[in-house]
Write a protein that holds these residues in place. Sequence first.
Motif, PDB file in Angstrom:
ATOM      1  N   UNK A   1     -21.274   8.887 -30.357  1.00  0.00           N
ATOM      2  CA  UNK A   1     -20.100   8.005 -30.304  1.00  0.00           C
ATOM      3  C   UNK A   1     -19.762   7.590 -28.880  1.00  0.00           C
ATOM      4  N   UNK A   2     -19.872   8.517 -27.951  1.00  0.00           N
ATOM      5  CA  UNK A   2     -19.602   8.193 -26.546  1.00  0.00           C
ATOM      6  C   UNK A   2     -20.569   7.126 -26.045  1.00  0.00           C
ATOM      7  N   UNK A   3     -21.846   7.250 -26.382  1.00  0.00           N
ATOM      8  CA  UNK A   3     -22.843   6.260 -25.975  1.00  0.00           C
ATOM      9  C   UNK A   3     -22.558   4.911 -26.633  1.00  0.00           C
ATOM     10  N   UNK A   4     -22.250   4.935 -27.917  1.00  0.00           N
ATOM     11  CA  UNK A   4     -21.934   3.700 -28.630  1.00  0.00           C
ATOM     12  C   UNK A   4     -20.735   3.008 -27.994  1.00  0.00           C
ATOM     13  N   UNK A   5     -19.696   3.749 -27.707  1.00  0.00           N
ATOM     14  CA  UNK A   5     -18.501   3.160 -27.105  1.00  0.00           C
ATOM     15  C   UNK A   5     -18.807   2.563 -25.734  1.00  0.00           C
ATOM     16  N   UNK A   6     -19.615   3.266 -24.954  1.00  0.00           N
ATOM     17  CA  UNK A   6     -20.025   2.769 -23.632  1.00  0.00           C
ATOM     18  C   UNK A   6     -20.776   1.443 -23.765  1.00  0.00           C
TER      19      UNK A   6
ATOM     20  N   UNK B   1     -30.589  -1.574 -28.882  1.00  0.00           N
ATOM     21  CA  UNK B   1     -30.701  -0.710 -30.050  1.00  0.00           C
ATOM     22  C   UNK B   1     -31.676   0.443 -29.820  1.00  0.00           C
ATOM     23  N   UNK B   2     -32.634   0.276 -28.910  1.00  0.00           N
ATOM     24  CA  UNK B   2     -33.611   1.335 -28.673  1.00  0.00           C
ATOM     25  C   UNK B   2     -32.935   2.630 -28.212  1.00  0.00           C
ATOM     26  N   UNK B   3     -31.930   2.480 -27.354  1.00  0.00           N
ATOM     27  CA  UNK B   3     -31.232   3.671 -26.881  1.00  0.00           C
ATOM     28  C   UNK B   3     -30.517   4.365 -28.032  1.00  0.00           C
ATOM     29  N   UNK B   4     -29.866   3.574 -28.875  1.00  0.00           N
ATOM     30  CA  UNK B   4     -29.157   4.162 -30.009  1.00  0.00           C
ATOM     31  C   UNK B   4     -30.122   4.749 -31.031  1.00  0.00           C
ATOM     32  N   UNK B   5     -31.325   4.198 -31.112  1.00  0.00           N
ATOM     33  CA  UNK B   5     -32.327   4.770 -32.012  1.00  0.00           C
ATOM     34  C   UNK B   5     -32.665   6.197 -31.594  1.00  0.00           C
ATOM     35  N   UNK B   6     -32.759   6.437 -30.299  1.00  0.00           N
ATOM     36  CA  UNK B   6     -33.028   7.800 -29.823  1.00  0.00           C
ATOM     37  C   UNK B   6     -31.913   8.740 -30.282  1.00  0.00           C
ATOM     38  N   UNK B   7     -30.684   8.299 -30.170  1.00  0.00           N
ATOM     39  CA  UNK B   7     -29.553   9.101 -30.630  1.00  0.00           C
ATOM     40  C   UNK B   7     -29.629   9.319 -32.138  1.00  0.00           C
ATOM     41  N   UNK B   8     -30.001   8.283 -32.878  1.00  0.00           N
ATOM     42  CA  UNK B   8     -30.089   8.394 -34.333  1.00  0.00           C
ATOM     43  C   UNK B   8     -31.114   9.441 -34.763  1.00  0.00           C
ATOM     44  N   UNK B   9     -32.279   9.426 -34.116  1.00  0.00           N
ATOM     45  CA  UNK B   9     -33.287  10.434 -34.458  1.00  0.00           C
ATOM     46  C   UNK B   9     -32.768  11.837 -34.179  1.00  0.00           C
ATOM     47  N   UNK B  10     -32.102  12.021 -33.058  1.00  0.00           N
ATOM     48  CA  UNK B  10     -31.600  13.350 -32.715  1.00  0.00           C
ATOM     49  C   UNK B  10     -30.428  13.751 -33.600  1.00  0.00           C
ATOM     50  N   UNK B  11     -29.619  12.797 -34.010  1.00  0.00           N
ATOM     51  CA  UNK B  11     -28.551  13.078 -34.974  1.00  0.00           C
ATOM     52  C   UNK B  11     -29.148  13.538 -36.301  1.00  0.00           C
ATOM     53  N   UNK B  12     -30.170  12.838 -36.752  1.00  0.00           N
ATOM     54  CA  UNK B  12     -30.767  13.171 -38.046  1.00  0.00           C
ATOM     55  C   UNK B  12     -31.420  14.542 -38.042  1.00  0.00           C
ATOM     56  N   UNK B  13     -31.800  15.034 -36.877  1.00  0.00           N
ATOM     57  CA  UNK B  13     -32.398  16.366 -36.762  1.00  0.00           C
ATOM     58  C   UNK B  13     -31.367  17.425 -36.338  1.00  0.00           C
ATOM     59  N   UNK B  14     -30.092  17.021 -36.278  1.00  0.00           N
ATOM     60  CA  UNK B  14     -28.995  17.920 -35.865  1.00  0.00           C
ATOM     61  C   UNK B  14     -29.211  18.507 -34.477  1.00  0.00           C
ATOM     62  N   UNK B  15     -29.783  17.714 -33.582  1.00  0.00           N
ATOM     63  CA  UNK B  15     -30.028  18.180 -32.219  1.00  0.00           C
ATOM     64  C   UNK B  15     -28.928  17.745 -31.243  1.00  0.00           C
TER      65      UNK B  15
END
Length: 143
Positions: free
Chosen positions: A22-27, A1-15
Motif C-alpha cells: 500500500x505504501x508503494x502504491x500510494x507513492x 506496473x512492473x514494480x507493483x507486479x513484484x509486490x504482487x508476487x511477494x504478497x501472494x507468497x506472504x513474504x
Amino acid sequence: MEELLAYAYLLSEDLIAFDVYENKLNEMFVKDIKNEDLIELEYLCGSAKNTVVYIRTHINYNSMDINKFGRQLFELLKPIYKTMDIEPFANAMYSLWKELADNLQNIEPFWTLSYADDPLSWGDEEQTRRMYEEMLVYYDNAC
C-alpha cells in the motif's frame, strides 16, 4: 506496473505485508494520479487477493520491462533473505519461481529461484547462500 507486479508476487507468497504494498502504491499514485491502473488499485485497497489478481491480469508479460521488475523484486527480497532462515527462504523462493510468468521462469536471475535450494539436500548451505546472494545483486550494477 512492473514494480507493483513484484509486490504482487511477494504478497501472494506472504513474504511482505499488505501495508508495504500500500505504501508503494500510494507513492506511485501521488506521482501519477491520472494512471487508470493506479486509480483502480487504490479503489481495491484493503484486499490483497483482489490486488494481486488485478495486477497479474493487467500486465502485458510480453512487453513488460523485465529489468525494472527484476530490480524491484530482488530489492524487496534482500531484507527478507537477511531475516529468514535458509530453508524456509528456499522453500518460498521455489514457490515464487513456480508462480512467475512463463517468460520469466527460464531466464536469469529468475531461473536461480528454481534450483538454488538443491545443495541444501546434501547439507551445503554455503553454496545455496552463494547462489541466492549472487541472484539478489544481479541488477545492482545493471543500467
